[in-house]
Design an enzyme around this catalytic site. Structure first.
Site, PDB file in Angstrom:
ATOM      1  NE  ARG A 236      54.089 -23.428   0.370  1.00  0.00           N
ATOM      2  CZ  ARG A 236      54.035 -24.513   1.115  1.00  0.00           C
ATOM      3  NH1 ARG A 236      54.819 -24.652   2.158  1.00  0.00           N
ATOM      4  NH2 ARG A 236      53.208 -25.495   0.809  1.00  0.00           N
TER       5      ARG A 236
ATOM      6  CB  SER B   8      54.566 -26.760   8.960  1.00  0.00           C
ATOM      7  OG  SER B   8      54.009 -25.482   9.035  1.00  0.00           O
TER       8      SER B   8
END
Ligand code: PNS
Length: 167
Positions: A98, A136
């Protein structure tokens, strides 16, 4: 020349905790399934961490959102990833990056995994920019503090989270 034969299949493992699955993971699965002949989404059974969802619950949710991808298998594993990859006959490990902050730990894992089993090549995909801020851990934090995460996770995950944490 070895390795260039047209009938060589790409069998990739996409490993992770997926606790819970986010839209970023789902994007990786969709893109990975277009690259690989067979993609195995492998949920880590981590005995040390107290998960939000059991491995079975996570597998159910991932199965639900990938039912239209015929070359995607959902599985779980414990122990070393490279040993699991060998058992599954996989020749690639798929991971997403990311931001620069992911790079260091991903590099370390990829290099260690390559030393242990050079037959499995780690393939990195850059996360789609619209999901590059998702994790998450943050989803769990938002939901436990009463926030709405429906724009960050698939509806099946959002519904299960709402059932666990009624607002
Ligand atoms: O979703 P995550 O938590 O970032 O996934 C991490 C995962 C599952 C890829 C990593 O923890 C892993 O591969 N664990 C299995 C144990 C192992 O092989 N460890 C050595 C890695 S060099």
């Amino acid at each position: 020349m070895p390795g260039t034969s047209a009938d060589r299949r790409l069998v990739a493992i996409y490993p992770g905790s997926f606790d819970p699955l986010t839209n970023g993971h789902l994007d990786m699965i969709a893109r990975g399934s277009r690259l690989a002949d067979h993609l195995i989404v492998a949920i880590l059974k981590n005995m040390q961490k107290q998960p939000l969802f059991s491995v079975e619950e996570r597998a159910e949710m991932i199965r639900d959102v990938t039912s239209n991808c015929s070359n995607v298998e959902i599985d779980s594993f414990e122990g070393l990833l490279v040993e699991y990859a060998a058992r599954k006959g996989a020749n690639a490990i798929l991971r997403g990056i990311r931001a620069v902050s992911d790079y260091e730990s991903e590099l370390q894992m990829a290099l260690l995994n390559r030393r242990m089993r050079p037959e499995a090549e780690t393939i990195f995909l850059m996360a789609a920019e619209e999901y590059s801020f998702l994790s998450s851990r943050m989803i769990k934090e938002i939901v436990t503090l009463g926030g709405d995460v429906s724009q960050f996770v698939p509806p099946v995950v959002s519904n299960r989270l709402r059932a666990k944490f009624p607002r």
